[in-house]
Write an enzyme that holds these catalytic residues in place. Structure first.
Site, PDB file in Angstrom:
ATOM      1  N   ASP A 176       1.043  -1.263  -0.008  1.00 23.23           N
ATOM      2  CA  ASP A 176       0.007  -0.181   0.106  1.00 23.23           C
ATOM      3  C   ASP A 176       0.598   1.189   0.228  1.00 23.23           C
ATOM      4  OD1 ASP A 176      -1.511  -2.090   0.353  1.00 23.23           O
ATOM      5  OD2 ASP A 176      -3.054  -0.803   1.775  1.00 23.23           O
ATOM      6  N   GLU A 193       1.865  -8.156  11.977  1.00 18.17           N
ATOM      7  CA  GLU A 193       1.555  -8.300  10.769  1.00 18.17           C
ATOM      8  C   GLU A 193       2.750  -7.987   9.713  1.00 18.17           C
ATOM      9  OE1 GLU A 193      -1.063  -4.573  10.561  1.00 18.17           O
ATOM     10  OE2 GLU A 193      -0.668  -4.075   8.253  1.00 18.17           O
TER      11      GLU A 193
END
Ligand code: GLC
Length: 437
Positions: A168, A397
């Site tokens: 992203d 993550e």
């Protein structure tokens, strides 16, 4: 704790995470930051489930495709249930789909996942029936990329939003986003930077620009061809392009398994066209990078995405050797790999999203690519390093490449899935499916 105890504890924890993040047929990436079904997360999660629960692995893919659009697009997020913990939710996207979804896609890992689930399955009549039912949906999603997102048939597909790439906040989007004039201010609406340390999250300026792209697409009523031609960000992402081509290969294998020769031939033609065009992604220094389709400029940095052509088997033997040499240089620069951005790049940031940290799903694709090109020792080393990260730090993550520290959300589904499908067994030869370069 002995190594065996540590491993057994992580095995149990990984399964517990997938169970905790299970919302009945689909898995949320993690409970805090991401309360919906994400596209490529689910594909990787299916590969993890395949190790011990075939039914649940198929279900993960089936629920993802409940969100597929009539034109074939598989959205980046399916909002099966409401939650006020995430921005931008369905209202911000305004796509008017049922179930509600975003209006953009994500890297097409699903065909590769379906093949991996099939390979691990009982190969029963039921396994075959589920693969058969998924096939037309997978084919429609690959056609969407190759046609709707390549309206001139160039062989390279367009992304219209940084979030479509899964990477992203990569420096790959800095220049393309600089060409987007922000028309909205969404800083007060954000939720991510209230849950996770803002140092580890994108800036408000980034959010204003990416939400401007959403407004542009809404003004076009999310019409696929119009979006592909008109949005103010249009890039061929090295990651999506590579993952799509690898997916094409796996979808061809599925078609052959199912005796569907026409779709297999069609996909082969599409793949060949992409292979022929792939050289356009080669930057003047010989590395492969994203290409801004509006300006013709390559991305400013080599990224972990630059290694994914290995996974696609899209490189010549010489170019593959170059990519491996780059990885070796990075190995000298940071103790843990693979950093998402070249550590020598001035914008390298070991804490900030996709500007430095390590994602294990990317490591897995790179390890697969290394193995596919005959770099067995390098693949093994990357596997061992990745394994060490989880043994030491658990299932965050992503990870800091300088220290190995876990960052972002905790108890992450795709990190757990990578442990189960890949890292738990130290000697696992089974890095994804067999695709030779
Ligand atoms: C972030 C990542 C994206 C991922 C999502 C859910 O947005 O950049 O790749 O799919 O989180 O884990």
């Amino acid at each position: 704790m002995t190594d065996i105890d540590r491993k057994t504890a992580r095995d149990a924890e990984a399964r517990r995470i997938l169970a905790t993040n299970d919302r009945g047929g689909y898995t949320v990436p993690n409970d805090g930051v991401y309360p919906f079904q994400w596209n490529w997360d689910s594909a990787f999660v299916a590969i993890g489930f395949a190790v011990y629960d075939e039914d649940r692995a198929w279900r993960e893919l089936e629920t993802l495709f409940l969100g597929q659009w009539a034109d074939g697009m598989v959205p980046s997020i399916v909002f099966h249930r409401e939650s006020d913990r995430y921005y931008p939710g369905p209202a911000a996207w305004g796509t008017h789909q049922e179930p509600p979804t975003t209006g953009i896609s994500q890297p097409p890992v699903a065909a590769t996942a379906a093949r991996a689930v099939w390979n691990r399955s009982a190969r029963s009549a039921e396994s075959r029936a589920r693969l058969t039912a998924l096939f037309p949906k997978l084919l429609a999603s690959h056609r969407w990329w190759h046609e709707t997102r390549d309206p001139d048939g160039t062989g390279l597909v367009t992304v219209t939003h940084p979030w479509e790439t899964g990477r992203d906040n990569s420096p790959d989007w800095d220049a393309p986003l600089a060409g987007v004039t922000p028309t909205v201010d969404v800083s007060a609406l954000r939720k991510d930077n209230k849950v996770v340390d803002p140092k580890e999250r994108p800036t408000d300026d980034f959010y204003n620009r990416v939400m401007t792209l959403v407004e542009e697409a809404k003004a076009l009523n999310w019409d696929g061809p119009a979006v592909a031609r008109n949005l103010s960000l249009r890039v061929c992402d090295i990651g999506v392009q590579s993952i799509l081509m690898r997916g094409d290969r796996d979808l061809i294998a599925i078609a052959e398994e199912l005796g569907l020769s026409e779709p297999a031939a069609e996909l082969r033609r599409r793949l060949d066209r992409s292979l022929a065009a792939f050289g356009r992604l080669k930057a003047p220094d010989g590395s492969y990078r994203s290409l801004d389709l509006r300006t013709g400029l390559h991305a400013p940095a080599i990224s972990s995405g630059s290694m994914l052509p290995l996974y696609a088997r899209a490189l010549s033997v010489e170019d593959a050797a170059d990519a491996v040499a780059t990885l070796a240089r990075w190995d000298e620069a940071v103790p843990y790999g693979v950093p998402s951005t070249d550590p020598a790049f001035p914008g390298f940031d070991p804490l900030r999203y996709w500007r430095g940290p390590i994602w294990l799903v990317v490591n897995r694709m790179i390890a697969d690519g290394l193995a596919g090109y005959g770099y067995a020792a390098e693949a093994k080393r990357l596997t061992a390093l990745s394994r060490e990260l989880v043994l030491e730090r658990g299932f965050p993550e992503y990870f800091d490449p300088r220290t190995g520290e876990g960052l972002g959300g905790r108890d992450f589904s795709w990190t757990a899935a990578m442990w189960l499908a890949w890292l738990s067994d130290e000697n696992a030869a089974s890095i994804l499916t067999e695709v030779r370069a």
